[in-house]
Design a protein around this motif. Sequence first.
Motif, PDB file in Angstrom:
ATOM      1  N   CYS A   6      -9.075 -31.800 -22.104  1.00 32.79           N
ATOM      2  CA  CYS A   6      -8.247 -30.809 -21.413  1.00 32.79           C
ATOM      3  C   CYS A   6      -8.557 -29.420 -21.987  1.00 32.79           C
ATOM      4  N   TRP A   8      -6.712 -26.855 -22.639  1.00 28.98           N
ATOM      5  CA  TRP A   8      -5.773 -26.089 -23.457  1.00 28.98           C
ATOM      6  C   TRP A   8      -5.706 -26.509 -24.906  1.00 28.98           C
ATOM      7  N   ASN A  34      -8.857 -29.180 -16.572  1.00 24.07           N
ATOM      8  CA  ASN A  34      -7.687 -28.344 -16.849  1.00 24.07           C
ATOM      9  C   ASN A  34      -6.616 -29.089 -17.642  1.00 24.07           C
ATOM     10  N   CYS A  35      -6.445 -30.347 -17.316  1.00 24.44           N
ATOM     11  CA  CYS A  35      -5.397 -31.153 -17.953  1.00 24.44           C
ATOM     12  C   CYS A  35      -5.811 -32.617 -17.810  1.00 24.44           C
ATOM     13  N   THR A  36      -5.437 -33.457 -18.762  1.00 27.36           N
ATOM     14  CA  THR A  36      -5.787 -34.869 -18.601  1.00 27.36           C
ATOM     15  C   THR A  36      -5.099 -35.464 -17.363  1.00 27.36           C
ATOM     16  N   GLY A  59      -6.575 -35.108 -24.903  1.00 21.51           N
ATOM     17  CA  GLY A  59      -5.643 -34.127 -24.353  1.00 21.51           C
ATOM     18  C   GLY A  59      -4.623 -33.666 -25.369  1.00 21.51           C
ATOM     19  N   CYS A  60      -3.723 -32.833 -24.908  1.00 26.30           N
ATOM     20  CA  CYS A  60      -2.656 -32.302 -25.752  1.00 26.30           C
ATOM     21  C   CYS A  60      -1.736 -33.437 -26.211  1.00 26.30           C
ATOM     22  N   CYS A  65       1.737 -30.719 -23.446  1.00 28.02           N
ATOM     23  CA  CYS A  65       0.897 -30.499 -22.254  1.00 28.02           C
ATOM     24  C   CYS A  65       1.330 -29.209 -21.558  1.00 28.02           C
ATOM     25  N   HIS A  66       0.364 -28.375 -21.203  1.00 31.84           N
ATOM     26  CA  HIS A  66       0.670 -27.103 -20.557  1.00 31.84           C
ATOM     27  C   HIS A  66       1.184 -27.293 -19.134  1.00 31.84           C
ATOM     28  N   TYR A  67       1.047 -28.486 -18.626  1.00 27.36           N
ATOM     29  CA  TYR A  67       1.589 -28.779 -17.294  1.00 27.36           C
ATOM     30  C   TYR A  67       2.722 -29.799 -17.433  1.00 27.36           C
ATOM     31  N   ASN A  71      -0.302 -35.237 -19.488  1.00 29.74           N
ATOM     32  CA  ASN A  71      -0.842 -36.218 -20.442  1.00 29.74           C
ATOM     33  C   ASN A  71      -0.061 -37.545 -20.391  1.00 29.74           C
TER      34      ASN A  71
HETATM   35  S1  FES Z   1      -2.885 -29.417 -20.572  1.00 32.16           S
HETATM   36 FE1  FES Z   1      -3.675 -30.686 -22.181  1.00 32.16          FE
HETATM   37  S2  FES Z   1      -3.133 -32.642 -21.492  1.00 32.16           S
HETATM   38 FE2  FES Z   1      -2.193 -31.373 -20.036  1.00 32.16          FE
END
Ligand code: FES
Length: 132
Positions: A6, A8, A34-36, A59-60, A65-67, A71
């Motif tokens: 991801c 971020w 962008n994100c997992t 991932g985060c 998670c930025h969303y 994750n």
């Molecule tokens: S932004 Fe990193 S897992 Fe969602």
Amino acid sequence: MLALCCNWCSYAGADLAGTSRLQMPPNVRIIRVNCTGRIDPTFILDALYQGADGVLISGCHPGDCHYSTGNLKMRARFALLQNLLEEAGMDSRRIHLQWASAAEGDVFAEGIRGMVERIKELGPSPMRKEGK
Ligand code: FES
């Protein structure tokens, strides 16, 4: 081997591992997403079908998670994917999910090293075609 990271946290963690000159096996191709939560399970299945010996998803940490919950969605999909691979006769250790923050270059590098070691034990993917 393929690593889907991801943007971020984990991609920044991979970057930190690189700038910190941490030792990592060179046989891993990193793709930033962008994100997992954006990782469709078919991406992973397709990579294995195309001949990847293993796929690492990074991932985060849960809660970061930025969303918000991307994750967590990936974690649920991952459990299903493991079952699917086992049902299909493929060792589910060919896929691995880990959490690594932007400050955890060491965690990222360790995850890559561990995955490569596991894949070496398992040998080449049974789906790998000649010449790939
Ligand atoms: S932004 Fe990193 S897992 Fe969602």
